[in-house]
Design a protein around this motif. Structure first.
Motif, PDB file in Angstrom:
ATOM      1  N   GLY A  14     -22.500 -14.224  56.050  1.00 48.35           N
ATOM      2  CA  GLY A  14     -22.425 -14.589  54.789  1.00 48.35           C
ATOM      3  C   GLY A  14     -21.739 -15.980  54.328  1.00 48.35           C
ATOM      4  O   GLY A  14     -20.552 -16.133  54.967  1.00 48.35           O
ATOM      5  N   LEU A  15     -22.270 -16.751  53.581  1.00 43.39           N
ATOM      6  CA  LEU A  15     -21.873 -17.812  53.035  1.00 43.39           C
ATOM      7  C   LEU A  15     -21.959 -17.932  51.493  1.00 43.39           C
ATOM      8  O   LEU A  15     -23.140 -18.042  51.062  1.00 43.39           O
ATOM      9  CB  LEU A  15     -22.399 -19.098  53.560  1.00 43.39           C
ATOM     10  CG  LEU A  15     -22.125 -20.334  53.061  1.00 43.39           C
ATOM     11  CD1 LEU A  15     -20.293 -20.559  53.505  1.00 43.39           C
ATOM     12  CD2 LEU A  15     -22.818 -21.518  53.651  1.00 43.39           C
ATOM     13  N   ASP A  16     -20.946 -17.836  50.727  1.00 38.53           N
ATOM     14  CA  ASP A  16     -21.069 -17.959  49.194  1.00 38.53           C
ATOM     15  C   ASP A  16     -20.076 -18.893  48.686  1.00 38.53           C
ATOM     16  O   ASP A  16     -18.799 -19.061  48.814  1.00 38.53           O
ATOM     17  CB  ASP A  16     -20.566 -16.480  48.489  1.00 38.53           C
ATOM     18  CG  ASP A  16     -20.567 -16.459  47.170  1.00 38.53           C
ATOM     19  OD1 ASP A  16     -21.120 -17.503  46.541  1.00 38.53           O
ATOM     20  OD2 ASP A  16     -20.287 -15.435  46.664  1.00 38.53           O
ATOM     21  N   LEU A  17     -20.814 -20.136  48.328  1.00 38.24           N
ATOM     22  CA  LEU A  17     -20.262 -20.970  47.685  1.00 38.24           C
ATOM     23  C   LEU A  17     -20.708 -21.526  46.158  1.00 38.24           C
ATOM     24  O   LEU A  17     -20.804 -22.612  45.754  1.00 38.24           O
ATOM     25  CB  LEU A  17     -20.675 -22.541  48.672  1.00 38.24           C
ATOM     26  CG  LEU A  17     -19.971 -22.410  49.951  1.00 38.24           C
ATOM     27  CD1 LEU A  17     -20.410 -23.767  50.887  1.00 38.24           C
ATOM     28  CD2 LEU A  17     -18.442 -22.275  50.031  1.00 38.24           C
ATOM     29  N   SER A  18     -20.768 -20.498  45.443  1.00 38.10           N
ATOM     30  CA  SER A  18     -21.524 -20.612  44.258  1.00 38.10           C
ATOM     31  C   SER A  18     -20.451 -20.924  43.171  1.00 38.10           C
ATOM     32  O   SER A  18     -19.196 -20.812  43.640  1.00 38.10           O
ATOM     33  CB  SER A  18     -22.232 -19.297  43.913  1.00 38.10           C
ATOM     34  OG  SER A  18     -21.080 -18.126  43.838  1.00 38.10           O
ATOM     35  N   PHE A  19     -20.909 -21.454  42.030  1.00 37.07           N
ATOM     36  CA  PHE A  19     -20.091 -21.962  41.062  1.00 37.07           C
ATOM     37  C   PHE A  19     -18.857 -22.939  41.483  1.00 37.07           C
ATOM     38  O   PHE A  19     -17.797 -22.770  41.342  1.00 37.07           O
ATOM     39  CB  PHE A  19     -19.209 -20.693  40.260  1.00 37.07           C
ATOM     40  CG  PHE A  19     -20.283 -19.863  39.549  1.00 37.07           C
ATOM     41  CD1 PHE A  19     -20.825 -20.116  38.321  1.00 37.07           C
ATOM     42  CD2 PHE A  19     -20.885 -18.678  40.298  1.00 37.07           C
ATOM     43  CE1 PHE A  19     -21.367 -19.271  37.793  1.00 37.07           C
ATOM     44  CE2 PHE A  19     -21.569 -17.817  39.592  1.00 37.07           C
ATOM     45  CZ  PHE A  19     -21.966 -18.191  38.037  1.00 37.07           C
ATOM     46  N   ASN A  20     -19.563 -24.036  42.101  1.00 35.54           N
ATOM     47  CA  ASN A  20     -18.579 -25.068  42.524  1.00 35.54           C
ATOM     48  C   ASN A  20     -19.510 -26.443  42.008  1.00 35.54           C
ATOM     49  O   ASN A  20     -20.116 -26.287  41.126  1.00 35.54           O
ATOM     50  CB  ASN A  20     -18.480 -25.065  43.886  1.00 35.54           C
ATOM     51  CG  ASN A  20     -17.496 -24.000  44.367  1.00 35.54           C
ATOM     52  OD1 ASN A  20     -16.072 -24.187  44.161  1.00 35.54           O
ATOM     53  ND2 ASN A  20     -18.020 -23.002  45.063  1.00 35.54           N
ATOM     54  N   LEU A  21     -18.881 -27.502  42.513  1.00 30.26           N
ATOM     55  CA  LEU A  21     -19.403 -28.991  42.124  1.00 30.26           C
ATOM     56  C   LEU A  21     -20.088 -29.467  43.338  1.00 30.26           C
ATOM     57  O   LEU A  21     -20.280 -30.708  43.374  1.00 30.26           O
ATOM     58  CB  LEU A  21     -18.403 -29.608  41.659  1.00 30.26           C
ATOM     59  CG  LEU A  21     -17.695 -29.117  40.448  1.00 30.26           C
ATOM     60  CD1 LEU A  21     -16.458 -29.995  40.008  1.00 30.26           C
ATOM     61  CD2 LEU A  21     -18.361 -29.040  39.021  1.00 30.26           C
ATOM     62  N   LEU A  22     -20.892 -28.585  44.291  1.00 33.13           N
ATOM     63  CA  LEU A  22     -21.406 -29.131  45.191  1.00 33.13           C
ATOM     64  C   LEU A  22     -22.628 -30.053  44.944  1.00 33.13           C
ATOM     65  O   LEU A  22     -23.345 -29.700  44.111  1.00 33.13           O
ATOM     66  CB  LEU A  22     -21.857 -28.272  46.095  1.00 33.13           C
ATOM     67  CG  LEU A  22     -20.735 -27.158  47.024  1.00 33.13           C
ATOM     68  CD1 LEU A  22     -21.117 -25.985  47.675  1.00 33.13           C
ATOM     69  CD2 LEU A  22     -19.757 -28.011  47.749  1.00 33.13           C
ATOM     70  N   ALA A  23     -22.784 -30.968  45.622  1.00 29.16           N
ATOM     71  CA  ALA A  23     -23.779 -31.845  45.286  1.00 29.16           C
ATOM     72  C   ALA A  23     -24.877 -32.419  46.807  1.00 29.16           C
ATOM     73  O   ALA A  23     -24.041 -31.634  47.728  1.00 29.16           O
ATOM     74  CB  ALA A  23     -23.528 -33.155  44.723  1.00 29.16           C
ATOM     75  N   GLY A  24     -25.581 -32.923  46.595  1.00 26.23           N
ATOM     76  CA  GLY A  24     -26.332 -33.202  47.644  1.00 26.23           C
ATOM     77  C   GLY A  24     -27.577 -32.287  48.503  1.00 26.23           C
ATOM     78  O   GLY A  24     -27.644 -31.186  47.617  1.00 26.23           O
ATOM     79  N   ASP A  25     -27.958 -32.493  49.571  1.00 30.56           N
ATOM     80  CA  ASP A  25     -29.002 -31.683  50.106  1.00 30.56           C
ATOM     81  C   ASP A  25     -28.487 -30.364  51.067  1.00 30.56           C
ATOM     82  O   ASP A  25     -27.245 -30.418  51.228  1.00 30.56           O
ATOM     83  CB  ASP A  25     -29.971 -32.281  51.044  1.00 30.56           C
ATOM     84  CG  ASP A  25     -30.580 -33.524  50.309  1.00 30.56           C
ATOM     85  OD1 ASP A  25     -30.548 -33.662  49.274  1.00 30.56           O
ATOM     86  OD2 ASP A  25     -31.086 -34.493  51.078  1.00 30.56           O
TER      87      ASP A  25
END
Length: 425
Positions: A14-25
């Motif tokens: 599982g990978l949860d990186l929601s509600f961040n400021l991630l950008a790119g592809d």
């Protein structure tokens, strides 16, 4: 995203990186994680195209990429080994159509592709998905009628249908609505709060809940968790025609019903008064006719009511929740009267006659209007006839009966003159 290639993450589930400021592809290396069950990159600033290889991850059960800036098309090569339960692509810039290969994901329970730029007919193959509970197609460019493909029980598990703000046309999908079996039963939520929400999934120390965006009284509301007891139908902002079916009153679990801004005609079904769980009802901006059924006052939990801009007539029902609604709920209906409107109800604006009265009138072939006309004409004729009788004094027995005096007969005597001018004694 290159950190995903580290050896210690080879068995990542599982990978949860929601509600961040991630950008790119999204890096293609993510597709090497064959054990990945949950990928949640929602509510970031990511862009680019969604990798096609994500559709081939047979272990993936949740793919949540909502509220980003992904463009292009939805991956079109979902395999027959697809194990997806949730696909949420809401709030991106995706175009094209909804790939038919998604029908291979037989365990799909939540499909949310709202607020994109998809342009296609209604995907009829979705009706075959027996476990689908949430279907959100809102705010796209979908068009045409919703056809019936002769399935005995389409959408038997559906509890949320959100297809507003498209260009769907034709009659309301009555055969589908009639078979929404999951909406016919009110679900009693237990005391355990961890079991009160839809599509709860745990992967390691992560807990995932499905979310959905709803429109209530013209405002978009994001529900970060969907209650098991929540059932909603939103077909607003389309071009649906025809009457609202009376069997909609069988969907006892309905919390919200929004059919506004369509081309619906006919009366408001009295059966809606049976929906005791109803909290929001919006039928505004149609051409509905007739009176507001008094049965609607039985909706004790109704907090939002909008019947504005129709052709409704008569007195607004009074009592219970109806005493709490403002003018906004009824504006644009010139034939309505009574509280809370300033227009008072006159005799001609009272509620229509009861069903028994209508049946009696039909039984004898005429109503009250012909009878009133007959009485009026008879009265005028009788007065005229009586006047003539008194004027000429005939017949004598009728004149004396009403207290009149018959005219005296006048006898004339003729005096005879002799020719010789003399009178004989």
């Amino acid at each position: 995203m290159d950190q995903f290639t580290r050896n210690q993450w080879q068995n990542l589930q599982g990978l949860d990186l929601s509600f961040n400021l991630l950008a790119g592809d999204i890096s293609l290396s993510i597709c090497n994680k064959s054990s990945l069950q949950l990928l949640n990159l929602a509510h970031n600033n990511m862009t680019g195209m969604i990798p096609q290889c994500l559709a081939n991850l047979s272990s993936l059960q949740v793919l949540d990429l909502q509220t980003n800036k992904f463009y292009g098309t939805i991956p079109s090569n979902f395999s027959k080994y697809c194990d997806l339960r949730t696909l949420n692509l809401n709030g991106n810039l995706l175009e094209g159509n909804l790939p038919k290969s998604l029908s291979n994901c037989e365990n799909l329970e939540a499909l949310n592709i709202g607020s994109n730029k998809l342009e296609d007919h209604f995907p009829n193959w979705i009706q075959t998905m027996q476990y689908l509970e949430v279907l959100v197609l809102r705010e796209n460019k979908l068009y045409g009628p919703i056809a019936n493909i002769n399935i005995k029980h389409p959408f038997p598990s559906l509890i949320i249908l959100e297809i507003s703000s498209n260009n769907f046309s034709g009659p309301l999908p009555k055969s589908h609505i009639q078979n929404f079996d999951a909406m016919k039963n009110v679900i009693q939520v237990g005391q355990d709060s961890s079991m009160q929400y839809l599509e709860r999934m745990e992967v390691g120390d992560m807990t995932y809940y499905d979310s959905v965006t709803m429109t209530v009284k013209g405002n978009s509301i994001v529900m970060m968790k969907i209650s098991l007891a929540f059932a909603n139908i939103d077909l607003s902002q389309n071009k649906f025609e025809g009457e609202i079916p009376s069997f909609i009153g069988e969907l006892q679990a309905l919390k919200g019903l929004n059919l506004s801004h369509n081309r619906l005609t006919g009366p408001i079904p009295k059966s809606i008064g049976n929906l005791s769980s109803m909290e929001s009802l919006d039928l505004s901006s149609n051409t509905l006719t007739g009176v507001i059924p008094s049965e609607l006052i039985n909706l004790n939990g109704l907090g939002v009511l909008n019947l504005s801009y129709n052709d409704l007539i008569g007195e607004i029902p009074q009592g219970k929740q109806f005493n709490t609604f403002s003018n906004d709920s009824y504006e644009g209906n010139l034939g309505l009267c009574g509280f809370p409107l300033s227009k008072k109800c006159g005799p001609e604006q009272h509620s229509p006659p009861s069903a028994n009265t209508l049946v009696s009138d039909e039984k004898f072939g005429f109503g009250w209007k012909p009878v009133a006309i007959g009485y009026g004409c008879g009265t005028v004729f009788g007065i005229g006839l009586g006047y003539c009788v008194l004027l000429i004094g005939k017949p004598r027995w009728l004149v004396m009966m009403v207290g009149g005096q018959p005219k005296q007969k006048v006898t004339t005597r003729t005096r005879v003159r002799r020719t010789n001018g003399s009178t004989r004694n």
